[in-house]
Each structure stands twice: as structure tokens, then as C-alpha cells.
Design a protein around this motif. Structure first.
Motif, PDB file in Angstrom:
ATOM      1  N   ASP A 218       0.827  -1.204   0.000  1.00 13.07           N
ATOM      2  CA  ASP A 218       0.000   0.000   0.000  1.00 13.07           C
ATOM      3  C   ASP A 218       0.867   1.263   0.000  1.00 13.07           C
ATOM      4  N   LEU A 219       0.694   2.122  -1.015  1.00  9.27           N
ATOM      5  CA  LEU A 219       1.505   3.330  -1.135  1.00  9.27           C
ATOM      6  C   LEU A 219       1.076   4.422  -0.155  1.00  9.27           C
ATOM      7  N   GLU A 220      -0.168   4.372   0.310  1.00 17.62           N
ATOM      8  CA  GLU A 220      -0.671   5.388   1.246  1.00 17.62           C
ATOM      9  C   GLU A 220      -1.363   4.699   2.426  1.00 17.62           C
ATOM     10  N   PRO A 221      -0.607   3.946   3.240  1.00 17.66           N
ATOM     11  CA  PRO A 221      -1.239   3.173   4.314  1.00 17.66           C
ATOM     12  C   PRO A 221      -1.926   4.036   5.359  1.00 17.66           C
ATOM     13  N   GLU A 222      -1.460   5.280   5.495  1.00 16.94           N
ATOM     14  CA  GLU A 222      -2.044   6.163   6.510  1.00 16.94           C
ATOM     15  C   GLU A 222      -3.482   6.559   6.176  1.00 16.94           C
ATOM     16  N   LYS A 223      -3.928   6.354   4.931  1.00 16.86           N
ATOM     17  CA  LYS A 223      -5.289   6.731   4.541  1.00 16.86           C
ATOM     18  C   LYS A 223      -6.329   5.661   4.876  1.00 16.86           C
ATOM     19  N   GLY A 224      -5.870   4.480   5.264  1.00 16.54           N
ATOM     20  CA  GLY A 224      -6.816   3.430   5.650  1.00 16.54           C
ATOM     21  C   GLY A 224      -7.734   2.994   4.531  1.00 16.54           C
ATOM     22  N   LEU A 225      -7.208   2.869   3.308  1.00 10.03           N
ATOM     23  CA  LEU A 225      -8.051   2.516   2.163  1.00 10.03           C
ATOM     24  C   LEU A 225      -8.664   1.126   2.291  1.00 10.03           C
ATOM     25  N   TYR A 226      -8.053   0.264   3.105  1.00 10.20           N
ATOM     26  CA  TYR A 226      -8.596  -1.089   3.273  1.00 10.20           C
ATOM     27  C   TYR A 226      -9.987  -1.056   3.902  1.00 10.20           C
ATOM     28  N   TYR A 227     -10.320   0.037   4.550  1.00 10.59           N
ATOM     29  CA  TYR A 227     -11.599   0.143   5.260  1.00 10.59           C
ATOM     30  C   TYR A 227     -12.597   1.012   4.512  1.00 10.59           C
ATOM     31  N   ARG A 228     -12.329   1.263   3.221  1.00 10.69           N
ATOM     32  CA  ARG A 228     -13.147   2.235   2.488  1.00 10.69           C
ATOM     33  C   ARG A 228     -13.699   1.701   1.172  1.00 10.69           C
ATOM     34  N   SER A 229     -13.755   0.378   1.013  1.00 16.12           N
ATOM     35  CA  SER A 229     -14.424  -0.202  -0.143  1.00 16.12           C
ATOM     36  C   SER A 229     -15.173  -1.449   0.310  1.00 16.12           C
ATOM     37  N   ASP A 230     -15.877  -2.086  -0.611  1.00 15.64           N
ATOM     38  CA  ASP A 230     -16.870  -3.098  -0.230  1.00 15.64           C
ATOM     39  C   ASP A 230     -16.296  -4.334   0.452  1.00 15.64           C
ATOM     40  N   HIS A 231     -15.045  -4.670   0.186  1.00 16.15           N
ATOM     41  CA  HIS A 231     -14.454  -5.831   0.850  1.00 16.15           C
ATOM     42  C   HIS A 231     -14.447  -5.667   2.369  1.00 16.15           C
ATOM     43  N   PHE A 232     -14.428  -4.415   2.842  1.00  9.50           N
ATOM     44  CA  PHE A 232     -14.378  -4.166   4.283  1.00  9.50           C
ATOM     45  C   PHE A 232     -15.567  -4.797   5.011  1.00  9.50           C
ATOM     46  N   ASN A 233     -16.737  -4.761   4.368  1.00  8.93           N
ATOM     47  CA  ASN A 233     -17.905  -5.350   5.029  1.00  8.93           C
ATOM     48  C   ASN A 233     -17.788  -6.862   5.162  1.00  8.93           C
ATOM     49  N   PHE A 234     -17.032  -7.496   4.276  1.00  7.04           N
ATOM     50  CA  PHE A 234     -16.749  -8.924   4.444  1.00  7.04           C
ATOM     51  C   PHE A 234     -15.719  -9.133   5.549  1.00  7.04           C
ATOM     52  N   ALA A 235     -14.709  -8.275   5.585  1.00  4.87           N
ATOM     53  CA  ALA A 235     -13.692  -8.385   6.630  1.00  4.87           C
ATOM     54  C   ALA A 235     -14.306  -8.228   8.013  1.00  4.87           C
ATOM     55  N   ARG A 236     -15.229  -7.301   8.151  1.00  6.65           N
ATOM     56  CA  ARG A 236     -15.782  -7.022   9.489  1.00  6.65           C
ATOM     57  C   ARG A 236     -16.676  -8.152  10.004  1.00  6.65           C
ATOM     58  N   VAL A 237     -17.023  -9.118   9.134  1.00  9.31           N
ATOM     59  CA  VAL A 237     -17.729 -10.307   9.619  1.00  9.31           C
ATOM     60  C   VAL A 237     -16.828 -11.539   9.553  1.00  9.31           C
ATOM     61  N   GLY A 238     -15.517 -11.306   9.351  1.00 10.63           N
ATOM     62  CA  GLY A 238     -14.549 -12.382   9.476  1.00 10.63           C
ATOM     63  C   GLY A 238     -14.094 -13.049   8.203  1.00 10.63           C
ATOM     64  N   VAL A 239     -14.535 -12.572   7.030  1.00  3.94           N
ATOM     65  CA  VAL A 239     -14.159 -13.205   5.762  1.00  3.94           C
ATOM     66  C   VAL A 239     -12.859 -12.586   5.245  1.00  3.94           C
ATOM     67  N   PRO A 240     -11.785 -13.372   5.077  1.00  2.41           N
ATOM     68  CA  PRO A 240     -10.543 -12.819   4.516  1.00  2.41           C
ATOM     69  C   PRO A 240     -10.800 -12.173   3.160  1.00  2.41           C
TER      70      PRO A 240
END
Length: 560
Positions: A459-481
Motif C-alpha cells: 500500500d503506497l498510502e497506508p495512513e489513509k486506511g483505504l482497506y476500510y473504504r471499499s466493499d471488501h471491508f464489510n466482508f472483513a468485518r464479519v470475518g471473511v478474509p
């Protein structure tokens, strides 16, 4: 990136490639037939010819055309986009995921909040906060007038992270109180805590509100500081004045009454009675031994919410697995099909937000993958879902609704691969991994890329928290890698920085503007190559003996 950095990355990729090949050899050793022992590369090669730049570009052209009117939720254009997607899925033999239907209803509500009064009570004098310059807030409660009143309790960064042995609450009873939290992650000197410079989920304001509600708080106030948030107060103020789209639910009044923000200057006043400055309290909150600090004051807020029902739809299709033992397990691909619709302007102005990169490209890529995977001579062991979600631009609502109302059990969902902005330019030597190190999917990706003389780029901009700002995040928050990648940086045969300049220009002049539309010079060959990589990653996941897993340092590992 400098040449020596690439050597380092290539060394890391080779190390992980060896581990990936070892894991793959174990997996294939568990196969029960000759065909199941075919390599992932051999299987993928049988359908690589379907994944062409021309096919991918054609789907972008249709989905981002003016006829689609920007694909705003609830619009004629969004309905047209869904019809096009469903027709293409039917043509290649993908089955409906929702009984006999491809569509899943997403019931939403459009909420507006009017703030009448916000006062801080106690101290030398009561203090009324100005809506806009000093305070922004809204409520997730249902329609009606709401009064929120509670003692102010400073809880540092509001993080409860067992994997880091970190708890900002220390067992203090938060019920009925209004929690005051600093934005971002604790800025510890230990790079092994909270991802070092990368923002983790604990730094997101969404986590802070959810945690406060979980602990029974009456409300939550996040303290803004530009370097920690990554954006100025104007962003908070402008966003806070817009209506909110929320998932419709039976009892919205179960939510806490206030989700708000205050400026750093206001927060300095709130803590004045503690005998310590806000800077001192923030420094204390950066240590494990921090304990919540009562501020000796109350906050009283009066606000009214109005709510209007609204409906959007997701589109989901399934490619069934071939192995009865694991065919009930799913890899889910996601891409959001919505965009911003039409704006306002003078006659002759371009007011259609076509959303070609964001995210007609992702949908086009997902359709191309569905066409290729449905043509595989030997279908994968596990099943695949192709999920096109709506209302992403409204706050990831389509994917959130899906994970709360899944069409296949979440416990049977082994992984998510999200495509949000696919390469429309030339192929890159690297592929940027957002949230690098979150799960074993990164290892699978690296092994596939190594086999194609490519490498991952963290990730070139890890400080922006992009991992938590697209649709995959909703899968992550219920435990899906979940795996989420972005276009790389280095294009063979082009000068260093060539693609970065193009991407920077897109962000500055086209992102969320009418100018995000199909361009004549888009070769789309880079996206086609990335799709061939996704195909191989998917086949490893779908045919592997063990499903993907979270890394030990991921904040999501205990949710699985």
C-alpha cells in the motif's frame, strides 16, 4: 520506485513464492482425480483467450455510457446497468443466486438530521457549540425529536484491540455516557502496534461509533485533528451537512442518539477541568496503561431526524462448485456498479458522472471473469459468486446489507476479492495490495504474480486506511478474509513515473467528476492482465485444501 526497492520486493516475492508452491503441492496431493491434479496454470490457460482487452473495454464502454446516466441508486440508469449485467451473466450460464432471481433487494432509508441545540454543561459557564464551525453530528435513530444527555468521558483513542493487548476502556462502565475519542490510531513508537504508519480499523471513525454503541454509550464525539484524520475540518463539515443513506431496519431507535465530531480547539475546552491539557491527555492515550478520564461536564444535544424509505438492489450470480464435499463453500467476487448520477449545469454542460474507472471498470472486469470461469472445462471444487453491489458511494451500503443478509452463509464464505477501479491503461510489472499483510490471500497473490514475472507493491498510502473504504471491508468485518488491490506503478517500456502521473491526474481532475469517462487512449491491456492474475488466485482458493486465513496481526482474525 527506485531500482533497489524492486530488488527487495522481488526477494520477498521469491520467498513467499516458495511457501506458496509448498502449500499448493500439499493441496494438489489431496486431489482425488487426474483432472484435479492439473496445475492452476494449465486450467487458467484454457480460458485466458476469453480475457481480452477488447472484451473488457467493451463492457466499460456500455456501463459508462451517457445512456446509463451515471448509475445513481434508484435511477433509470442503475436499472439499465443491472439489466445489462444480468443479461451477460445469463448468456455465459451463471445461475441466479437468490432463488430464481439475480437481484437482491436492499431496503434503505434517506435520513436528514436537524441539530437544534448542543450545549456543554458544567465548568465555569455553560457553552453552546456552533453547528458547522465547531461541531458536526447526526443520529442513526428513527424519525422524531431526540434528546441526548450524558456525562462526558474521555477514552483516548477508543481502541479495544486484544491482538495488541490494548484496551482504552479498562472495564469502566460507559453506559449512558457520551464518549470522547481522538481520531486515528494510538500513535505509539512501537511499529509492531496498530500497523505502524498504516491506519488500522481502530483508527476509523466508523469503528469508534460502533464500539461506543456496543458499550452502551448514549453518544460518541470524535475529536478531529487534520494530521491524524488525513483530511481537514472542511471535509467533516461538508459531509456532515448532506443527507445520509442508511440500511433500513426494524428498530432504528436501538442505536445510540448521537454520532458527532468536534474540533481540536473545542476539545481543549472540554478537558480544561481535568487539570491536564488535551496534548497531555493525548500523550497518555498513546500508552497501554491509559485509563479513561471523566471530564466533569455533561453534553446536552437536541436534534430531529426525518427518514424516507428508499430501495436499491444488488445483483448476484453463482458458478456452482464441482466437489460435493466443498461445493457449499464460496469465494465471492465483488464490484460496485453504482456511481453519482447526474449533476447540475448550464445547457450544453456535461453533467453526467459516467464513472468509467469508478467503477464501470470493476464491473467490466467481473463480467469478463464470469465469462471466462464459466467456460472452464473442469469447474473449480468450491463455488463462486459474482456479486455486483449497489450504493457503495452512499457508504458501502449494498455490501453491508449483503453481509447482514447473505444469500449463502457467511461461515461458508471462504474469501472475498473486491475490484474497485481496475487498470484501464497498460500492464504494470507490479500490483498494489491495499492492506498488505492482512491475510494469506497476499501470499497466494504473490505466488501467482511471481509466476508471471511480476511483484506485489505494498500500500503506497497506508495512513489513509483505504482497506476500510471499499466493499471488501464489510466482508472483513464479519470475518471473511478479503483481498483488495489497486493498479501498480511501473510499466515496462515506459519512463519511470509515467503511470503515476496519469493516475495523479485522474484523481485530481476526473475522480468523482463528469470527466471520468472512457478515453480513446485506454488500451485496457493492463486490466486484462490483472484479470488473468485474479483468475489464478481464484483457482488456487477454489481448489485449495485449506481456505484462506487472517494473519496473526490482523484486527479481524478473532472474527473468523
Amino acid at each position: 520506485m527506485a531500482a533497489f526497492d524492486w530488488l527487495l520486493l522481488e526477494g520477498l516475492a521469491m520467498k513467499r513464492l516458495l511457501l506458496g508452491l509448498l502449500a499448493l503441492s500439499v493441496c494438489t496431493g489431496c486431489s482425488t482425480s487426474e483432472k484435479e491434479r492439473e496445475s492452476v496454470e494449465e486450467r487458467a490457460a484454457t480460458v485466458d483467450g476469453i480475457i481480452t482487452a477488447a472484451r473488457y473495454r467493451h463492457h466499460i464502454e456500455v456501463l459508462s455510457s451517457d445512456a446509463m446516466e451515471g448509475r445513481a441508486p434508484g435511477s433509470k440508469g442503475a436499472k439499465m446497468a443491472r439489466s445489462y449485467i444480468i443479461a451477460r451473466l445469463r448468456e455465459c450460464g451463471i445461475r441466479p443466486a437468490n432463488g430464481q432471481r439475480f437481484e437482491q433487494r436492499v431496503p434503505l432509508r434517506r435520513v436528514e438530521t436537524e441539530v437544534h441545540d448542543v450545549r456543554v454543561i458544567g465548568g465555569a459557564t455553560d457553552r453552546r457549540l456552533m453547528f458547522g464551525p465547531e461541531f458536526m453530528g447526526n443520529s442513526r435513530k428513527g424519525p422524531g425529536r431526540h434528546v441526548v444527555d450524558g456525562e462526558l468521558l474521555f477514552v483516548g483513542f477508543g481502541a479495544q484491540a486484544p491482538e495488541y493487548d490494548w484496551d482504552d476502556f479498562k472495564g469502566v462502565d460507559c453506559r449512558g455516557k457520551i464518549l470522547v475519542m481522538l481520531v486515528g490510531d494510538p500513535p505509539t513508537e512501537d511499529r509492531n502496534l496498530f500497523g505502524g504508519p498504516a491506519m488500522t480499523y481502530y483508527g476509523r471513525w466508523t469503528y469508534k461509533y460502533d464500539k461506543a454503541e456496543e458499550l452502551g454509550a448514549a453518544g460518541c464525539i470524535v475529536v478531529h485533528k487534520t494530521p491524524w484524520a488525513g483530511y481537514g475540518w472542511a471535509v467533516v463539515e461538508n459531509s456532515g451537512r448532506r443527507p445520509k443513506m442508511r440500511v433500513r431496519e426494524d428498530d432504528p431507535n436501538r442505536h445510540m442518539g448521537l454520532e458527532g465530531w468536534v474540533t481540536w480547539k473545542v476539545a481543549e475546552e472540554l478537558v480544561a477541568g481535568t487539570g491536564r491539557s488535551l496534548d497531555e491527555l493525548a500523550s497518555a492515550a498513546a500508552r497501554r496503561d491509559f485509563k479513561p478520564v471523566p471530564l466533569g461536564r455533561r453534553l446536552h444535544a437536541e436534534l430531529t431526524t426525518t427518514s424516507e424509505p428508499f430501495e436499491d438492489k444488488n445483483v448476484a450470480g453463482i458458478l456452482p462448485g464441482s466437489d460435493p464435499d466443498v461445493a457449499d463453500e464460496f469465494l465471492i467476487f465483488t464490484a460496485h456498479y453504482d456511481h453519482l448520477g447526474k449533476g447540475e449545469g448550464k445547457p450544453g454542460d456535461d453533467v453526467i458522472y459516467n464513472g468509467a474507472v469508478d467503477n464501470a471498470s470493476g464491473c467490466a472486469g467481473l463480467l469478463t471473469l464470469a465469462e471466462a470461469m464459466s467456460a472452464l472445462p473442469v469447474k473449480p471444487r468450491r463455488s463462486t459468486m459474482f456479486l455486483f453491489v449497489g450504493s457503495e458511494e452512499q457508504g458501502l451500503l449494498g455490501s453491508r446489507y449483503y453481509t447482514e443478509h447473505p444469500l449463502v452463509p457467511i461461515k461458508k464464505t471462504v474469501a472475498n476479492i473486491n475490484i474497485d477501479g481496475l487498470n484501464v491503461w497498460e500492464p504494470t510489472r507490479d500490483l498494489q495490495v491495499i492492506g498488505y499483510g492482512q491475510s494469506s490471500l497476499d501470499d497466494v497473490l504473490e505466488s501467482v504474480l511471481a509466476g508471471r514475472s511480476r511483484v506485489t507493491l505494498p500500500d503506497l498510502e497506508p495512513e489513509k486506511g483505504l482497506y476500510y473504504r471499499s466493499d471488501h471491508f464489510n466482508f472483513a468485518r464479519v470475518g471473511v478474509p478479503a483481498l483488495y488491490v489497486k493498479t501498480g506503478e511501473v510499466v515496462p517500456g515506459r519512463p519511470q513515473g509515467w503511470l503515476k502521473r496519469i493516475k495523479d491526474d485522474w484523481v485530481k481532475n476526473r475522480y468523482h467528476r463528469p470527466a471520468d469517462e472512457l478515453q480513446p487512449d485506454w488500451t485496457c491491456s493492463g486490466g486484462a492482465e490483472d484479470l488473468r492474475v485474479f483468475l489464478r488466485v481464484a483457482l488456487q482458493v477454489l481448489n485449495g485444501y485449506l481456505p484462506p486465513f487472517w494473519s496473526d496481526t490482523s484486527e479481524f482474525k478473532d472474527l473468523r
